[in-house]
Every structure is written in C-alpha cells, then in structure tokens.
Design an enzyme around this catalytic site. Structure first.
Site, PDB file in Angstrom:
ATOM      1  N   ASN A  91       0.873  -1.181   0.000  1.00 42.25           N
ATOM      2  CA  ASN A  91       0.000   0.000   0.000  1.00 42.25           C
ATOM      3  C   ASN A  91       0.910   1.230   0.000  1.00 42.25           C
ATOM      4  O   ASN A  91       1.519   1.546   1.023  1.00 42.25           O
ATOM      5  CB  ASN A  91      -0.887  -0.040   1.252  1.00 42.25           C
ATOM      6  CG  ASN A  91      -1.744   1.211   1.393  1.00 42.25           C
ATOM      7  OD1 ASN A  91      -1.764   2.065   0.509  1.00 42.25           O
ATOM      8  ND2 ASN A  91      -2.444   1.315   2.510  1.00 42.25           N
ATOM      9  N   HIS A 139      -9.447   0.956   4.977  1.00 34.91           N
ATOM     10  CA  HIS A 139      -8.161   1.158   5.651  1.00 34.91           C
ATOM     11  C   HIS A 139      -8.372   2.098   6.839  1.00 34.91           C
ATOM     12  O   HIS A 139      -9.169   3.035   6.768  1.00 34.91           O
ATOM     13  CB  HIS A 139      -7.135   1.737   4.670  1.00 34.91           C
ATOM     14  CG  HIS A 139      -5.755   1.727   5.241  1.00 34.91           C
ATOM     15  ND1 HIS A 139      -5.328   2.680   6.134  1.00 34.91           N
ATOM     16  CD2 HIS A 139      -4.724   0.858   5.085  1.00 34.91           C
ATOM     17  CE1 HIS A 139      -4.078   2.393   6.494  1.00 34.91           C
ATOM     18  NE2 HIS A 139      -3.691   1.292   5.869  1.00 34.91           N
ATOM     19  N   SER A 186       3.729  -1.988  10.278  1.00 34.23           N
ATOM     20  CA  SER A 186       5.181  -2.012  10.503  1.00 34.23           C
ATOM     21  C   SER A 186       5.841  -3.328  10.068  1.00 34.23           C
ATOM     22  O   SER A 186       6.812  -3.784  10.685  1.00 34.23           O
ATOM     23  CB  SER A 186       5.513  -1.691  11.966  1.00 34.23           C
ATOM     24  OG  SER A 186       5.086  -0.380  12.283  1.00 34.23           O
TER      25      SER A 186
HETATM   26  P1  13P Z   1       3.217   0.468   7.573  1.00 34.29           P
HETATM   27  O1  13P Z   1       3.749  -0.824   6.982  1.00 34.29           O
HETATM   28  O2  13P Z   1       3.930   1.676   7.067  1.00 34.29           O
HETATM   29  O3  13P Z   1       3.136   0.375   9.064  1.00 34.29           O
HETATM   30  O4  13P Z   1       1.717   0.635   7.033  1.00 34.29           O
HETATM   31  C1  13P Z   1       0.858  -0.441   7.130  1.00 34.29           C
HETATM   32  C2  13P Z   1      -0.377  -0.143   6.378  1.00 34.29           C
HETATM   33  O5  13P Z   1      -1.152   0.723   6.755  1.00 34.29           O
HETATM   34  C3  13P Z   1      -0.627  -0.912   5.147  1.00 34.29           C
HETATM   35  O6  13P Z   1      -1.920  -0.723   4.681  1.00 34.29           O
END
Ligand code: 13P
Length: 265
Positions: free
Chosen positions: A11, A98, A217
């Site tokens: 994403n 999301h 993360s």
């Molecule tokens: P991060 O991997 O930057 O924490 O984001 C996760 C996310 O929101 C994917 O949709």
C-alpha cells in the site's frame, strides 16, 4: 496444512509521482521476472499512478490494486472514483476500510459494507481492513472491535459471493509506528476473525478459506515470523513497500514459506 493463497500487497498510500511509480514498479518486475513459487503480489499506488503501474506490470506476476473507491458507479460525487473507472484501467484489487480512511475521511462500517458489495458486484478483489486502536487494545476490546468490524463489513452479503474476499488485520497502533504486533498475538486475532466469519455463515466455512493478511510495521526482519503463523497468509505492507530493497525480501520470505510448505517442512 493451510491451502490458502499467500498474498503480499504494498500500500503506497499518498506516495510516488508517476515517474517514481514507473521506477519502483519496473524495478520490482525485473527482479521478479522468471521467479517461481511467488505469492500473489499486489501494488496499490495512488489513483494518479494506477494506469502507469498497470502498464509497467502487464505480463508480469504483479497485479494492481486501488487504495479506495466509491461504491456508486457514476454520478455527482465530486472527487470520487468508481469501481467502473478502476476496472477500465485494468485494476484487479481494491483496499476497503483502511484505518486511515476510517480515521481521517469518515469511512464507517456501513460505507465499508457498501464498498465491499460494490467490489463484489464489479468483480474487483476486495482487501477489507480491520483493526483496533491502542485505546481499544488497552481496554481489552480488540476481539470485540475486529468481530464487529468484520460482521458489519459482511452484512447482507451471501456466502457464495465471498470466494475472492481478502481480509487484512491491521492494528491501528502498529501502522507506521515501527511497533509491530507480536506475531503470535496477530495470529490469535486472525483466528478470532476466522471464527467470527465462520459463525456468520452456516454450511460453508468461509472463515477457514479466507486469506488473512497482517499489516502494521511489516519489514524484512519481522515478516518471516508473521508468515510462519498458521492463520496469517500474507502481508499488507506500507512504508517498506516503497523501496525494492525492502519489499523484495518480504516477497522472498513468502516465497521461502511456500517452498517450505511444498516440501512438507
Ligand atoms: P506500515 O507498513 O507503514 O506500518 O503501514 C501499514 C499499512 O497501513 C498498510 O496498509
């Protein structure tokens, strides 16, 4: 053993110009060319780069998804993008609900349900996102929150329409914070989601067959432990999907898991 599809989705959020999108998608396509045992790989660039990324990934194992959409086909809805427009571009997947859409743009369980119905109607593969906030986790509400979110998302949707559904468990407090959810805990919540889905339908075990991704993360160092969990089938990756040197090892971790599973290890 789990026969579900493995999926690694990136994403990109509100990142990358068309030129940068070209560079990133071309680098991924060339690195993945000729490789076997790959998971399903989905890139979700911003709307402005969808066409570019569809073009760069055509004839490759990489598919393209949108980060959001409206549930209506057309009309006076300034600033919105419809499922029909996404299909027209060659988009196959769409992220729905999301937490950043829920937090900043008024997405609710009801709109998630409307968008999920629209995705199904247009044969776009939905990636429905769920997850608790830190406050909810600290108040022991995680299971109740994810159960409520998935039940609301699936309201009035027949089991026969859910063959392509993908769910992403993304604890809000783990997104973009570097605070990854412990893999065993993420697996536990994924199994709660499976049980909730199973309880919504009788006769068919959608809960058992639906792929569940973990997001929040994810990076090359922590992904293998997540993918080793029996109820986690892949990753929804934010920050680490923006650089080939971080996204490729994540794909490779899924590839290694597929090989281990095939060898019965
Ligand atoms: P991060 O991997 O930057 O924490 O984001 C996760 C996310 O929101 C994917 O949709």
């Amino acid at each position: 053993m789990n026969q579900r599809k493995r999926i690694i989705a990136g994403n990109w959020k509100m990142n990358k110009t068309r030129e940068e999108a070209t560079e990133l998608s071309s680098a991924l396509v060339s690195a993945l060319s000729g490789q076997e045992d790959l998971p399903e790989i989905v890139l979700c660039p911003p709307f402005t780069s969808l066409q570019t990324v569809v073009e760069k990934t055509s004839l490759s194992p990489v598919a393209v998804g949108a980060q959001n959409m409206d549930w209506r086909d057309s009309g006076a809805f300034t600033g919105e993008i419809s499922p029909v427009m996404l299909l027209d571009l060659g988009v196959k997947y769409v992220i729905i609900g999301h937490s950043e859409r829920r937090q900043f743009f008024g997405e609710t369980n009801t709109t998630v349900n409307q968008k999920l119905k629209a995705a199904i109607k247009h044969s776009l593969v939905p990636i429905v996102c769920l997850g608790e906030t830190l406050d909810e986790r600290e108040n022991n509400l995680t299971d109740a929150v994810v159960s409520r979110q998935i039940a609301a998302a699936l309201a009035d949707i027949d089991a026969t329409l859910l063959a392509e559904l993908i769910i992403a468990y993304e604890p809000v407090w783990a997104i973009g914070t570097g605070k990854v959810c412990d893999a065993k805990e993420a697996n536990r919540v994924a199994s709660v989601i499976r049980k909730t889905v199973s309880n919504l339908y009788t006769g068919v075990d959608i809960g058992l067959s639906v792929p569940i991704l973990y997001g929040g993360s994810v990076n090359p160092k922590n992904v293998d432990e997540q993918l080793a969990q029996p109820d986690i089938d892949g990753s929804l990756v934010g920050g680490a999907s923006l650089k080939p040197e971080e996204f490729l090892p994540i794909i490779q971790a899924a590839q290694n898991r597929a090989r281990l599973a095939a060898s019965g290890t």
